[in-house]
Design a protein around this motif. Structure first.
Motif: not given
Ligand code: GLC
Length: 728
Positions: A515-531
């Protein structure tokens, strides 16, 4: 004395034969049992085993003591019992299960041992529920990030999907439970799924879309396969002679039973001659006038029997189908080795958690925000509907009734509640029912939820945002594709505004697609979990708290923007198709094959995933065996401060040929064991000749062009850490 004994035995056998009992020893070889049963069955009994007798069972041969075949969904766990004749749930009280992580999550572990553990565990639950055929796994290819069922599949690359599905099938079938690999083939979108005809080049068909199925047939001996709803060469795949008799049963010499998708059968003659063995879920009541529609009205029911009786269909055609169905029965329902199985055991929850933990992908980790150091924060705010909402309900036929489903919120409260206050704000709503239209939520509700979250964010030291997709229609759900590449329900605006209020923010997303993440540079951490299934919160909390070091790697490319996906440039006819004709114009250039070959920078490339530690790669060495196999060896050292696992990927560049090919393609991978800081492990990554072959469209066969092949050792599709050349 001896003579009498022999005579008495012969008499008994004759007597049993006369009574029609199956006298063969149940431990006799399957093929003998098949032949024996076939020889005893009447034409009507033969025809009856070729189609459903209820929603999820096909008939046995009661007179011979051969019981019905019990089938059930789905790939992530055994579905709750439905009524005999309808799609309504039966409201049993003893059919809650372990909801295992989605198959895209399993693919993200890049861990073949976990695939075997998964297949073993989930098939024990099917066995315990008395099921013989599990309707899964699925290995359709993720060519578009809008496919509503991508979460049930194993990514964009046929090699990864094939390598991960083989251990799953082997260990499930070792329990006497058949897998029913789906959906064969080219069911790569949900839009117009019942009728769309897929136009695809021969080499893309062979190298990309058929390849995982071929591996499952040749290396796992999958016992049943489900035909897909869509068409190929304008013929329904559930009875497509070129596909099923030409390729699957002919070229690949597959001995299993081809099961239709539910209501995927459309014609008696085609079903008779097109390679279908068990017709399920046909709903064409309108064909019978003035009386009740029965299972004998199926295309392979009375109408088919009539053709056989009239000699219009030779008995061999009937017997060939029946032999396949009997083989499936003797491998499962009538298999004396079939396990009793178990449900909701601690071993299954442990397996569920392990797959979840190793499938979670760490995508961004700035300022060391992860793992979360609980001593640094006193007030943690969890925001987002996916922190509390069940993600195992809904989504279509893969939905489950879990015995338990630990939510991210309760697990985060458990993990951090002793040193910080952990509060919660829903932040956004995705609507009440599971099947709401996307964004059908009142803006006033969204605004008030957002205002509440922002207010609470002002009094927090850390935000853990938990959102992404869910199992609503037009999200990750069967029979509908996503509306777009963006997250829904106003999440992008919400995340951006939360990040303005509190710079310490970790975003956690669930979902089966990029998916698109326009906020990416504004957040410190990102984790994707699927289900993550039943242990969703537990697996997530253990990764966020550092108890487990993330080792997941993306099985799909996360593009910066939707337009970067290869098929988009060709317009609607490349997806979702025009007048139910879709053209796979990107050919072989699916996913990273496009991004790396055309220099399109991905947001996060295929195979990407961060760790809490770092790894150094030794210089790769290569050995070549006479049968064309190649082994690349490379030493991996943990050069960081935490124990962790590394996934080493081998991408191969074939010699420059006359046909335009991707610059490099995944042809091998390995995962280290848990390496302590300072520890090393040498991985020996084996690639076989079949995986290195290409499909030649002039001679219509696999070829391996002679020349120099470069084996790149990488940590993802964009980052290579070494290479070796081999002349093949
Ligand atoms: C559905 C799905 C298939 C499922 C079957 C039975 O339409 O396409 O994956 O196994 O019907 O529920």
């Amino acid at each position: 004395m001896k003579k009498n004994f022999i005579f008495a035995t012969l008499l008994a056998m004759v007597a049993m034969t006369a009574r029609g009992q199956v006298y063969l020893d149940p431990k006799a070889p399957v093929e003998e049992r098949v032949k024996d049963a076939l020889g005893r069955m009447t034409v009507h009994e033969k025809v009856r085993v070729l189609h459903a007798q209820s929603k999820f069972t096909s008939a046995g041969v009661p007179r011979l003591g051969i019981r019905q075949l019990n089938m059930d969904d789905g790939p992530h766990g055994v579905r709750e019992e439905l009524e005999w004749d309808s799609w309504n749930v039966a409201h049993w009280t003893n059919d809650s299960c372990v909801a295992f992580p989605s198959l895209t999550c399993l693919a993200s572990t890049w861990n073949r041992d976990l695939a075997a553990l998964y297949g073993h565990s989930v098939s024990e639950e099917f066995a315990y529920r008395g099921k013989d055929v599990m309707l899964g796994p699925g290995v359709n290819i993720q060519r578009t990030p809008l496919n509503g069922r991508a979460f049930e599949y194993m990514g964009e690359d046929p090699y990864l999907a094939g390598e991960m599905v083989v251990p799953y099938i082997r260990s499930a079938q070792a329990n006497g439970v058949a897998c029913c690999l789906k959906h064969f083939v080219l069911n790569d979108q949900e839009t117009d799924r019942y009728s769309v005809n897929v136009n695809v080049s021969e080499r893309a068909m062979r190298e990309i879309y058929l390849r995982p199925f071929q591996k499952a047939v040749e290396q796992a001996g999958v016992w049943s396969i489900m035909g897909s709803y869509n068409r190929w060469q304008n013929v329904q795949c559930c009875h497509n002679e070129a596909l099923l008799k030409g390729i699957l049963k002919g070229e690949w010499r597959w001995d299993g039973a081809l099961v239709s998708d539910w209501d995927g059968t459309h014609d008696t003659w085609q079903a008779a001659t097109g390679g279908l063995d068990i017709e399920m879920g046909t709903e064409n009541q309108n064909r019978v006038k003035g009386r009740e529609y029965t299972y004998d009205d199926y295309y392979l029911g009375n109408a088919f029997e009539q053709l056989v009786v009239e000699g219009k269909v030779p008995m061999e055609v009937l017997d060939e189908k029946v032999s396949r169905v009997l083989r499936l029965m003797f491998r499962t329902a009538m298999n004396p080795e079939k396990v009793v199985g178990s449900m909701c055991s601690e071993a299954h929850y442990e397996a569920c958690r392990q797959v979840g933990e190793e499938g979670i992908v760490l995508l961004r980790n700035e300022k060391g925000v992860l793992p979360i150091d609980a001593t640094r924060y006193r007030r943690i705010l969890v925001v987002g509907e996916n922190a509390t909402r069940s993600l195992t309900r809904g989504g279509g036929s893969s939905e489950l009734k879990p015995q338990r489903e630990t939510s991210p919120l309760e697990a985060l409260q458990e993990a951090f509640g002793s040193t910080a206050t952990v509060s919660y704000a829903q932040g956004y709503s995705s609507g009440k029912a599971l099947y709401d239209k996307v964004d059908a939520v009142a803006p006033t509700l969204q605004d008030s939820l957002k205002a509440e979250a922002l207010q609470m964010a002002r009094e927090s030291d850390l935000i853990i945002y938990v959102g992404g997709m869910n199992k609503n229609r037009r999200q990750d759900c069967e029979d509908s594709d996503r509306e777009g590449y963006d997250l829904s329900f106003g999440q992008n605006e919400l995340i951006a505004e939360l990040a303005k209020v509190q710079k310490n923010i970790v975003v956690v997303t669930f979902g089966g697609n990029p998916y698109a993440m326009p906020w990416l540079q504004q957040v410190q951490g990102l984790v994707h979990c699927w289900y993550l299934g039943s242990e969703s919160g537990t697996a997530l909390a253990r990764v966020l708290s550092g108890k487990v070091c993330p080792s997941g790697r993306l099985p799909v490319t996360f593009a910066r923007k939707y337009e970067d996906y290869p098929y988009v440039q060709f317009g609607a006819e490349a997806y979702p198709g025009v007048d139910r004709q879709v053209h796979y114009k990107e050919d072989l250039f699916v996913g990273y094959r496009h991004f790396t070959s055309r220099g399109v920078k991905a947001q996060f490339p295929f195979g990407f995933g961060l760790s809490y530690t770092t790894f150094a790669y030794g210089k790769p060495a290569v050995e070549q065996s006479e049968d064309g196999n190649v082994v690349v060896s490379v030493a991996i050292s943990n050069t960081g401060k935490r124990a962790g696992k590394e996934v080493v990927q081998v991408y191969v560049s074939a010699p420059k040929g006359e046909t335009h090919r991707p610059v490099r393609e995944l042809k091998g991978f390995g995962k280290t064991r848990l390496l302590q800081p300072g520890e090393s492990e040498t991985l020996h990554i084996r690639m076989n000749a079949a995986d290195l072959a290409q499909w030649d469209e002039t001679s219509h066969r696999w070829v391996q062009p002679h020349g120099t092949y470069t084996f790149h050792v990488g940590t993802n599709a964009d980052e290579m850490r070494g290479k070796v050349n081999v002349v093949l």
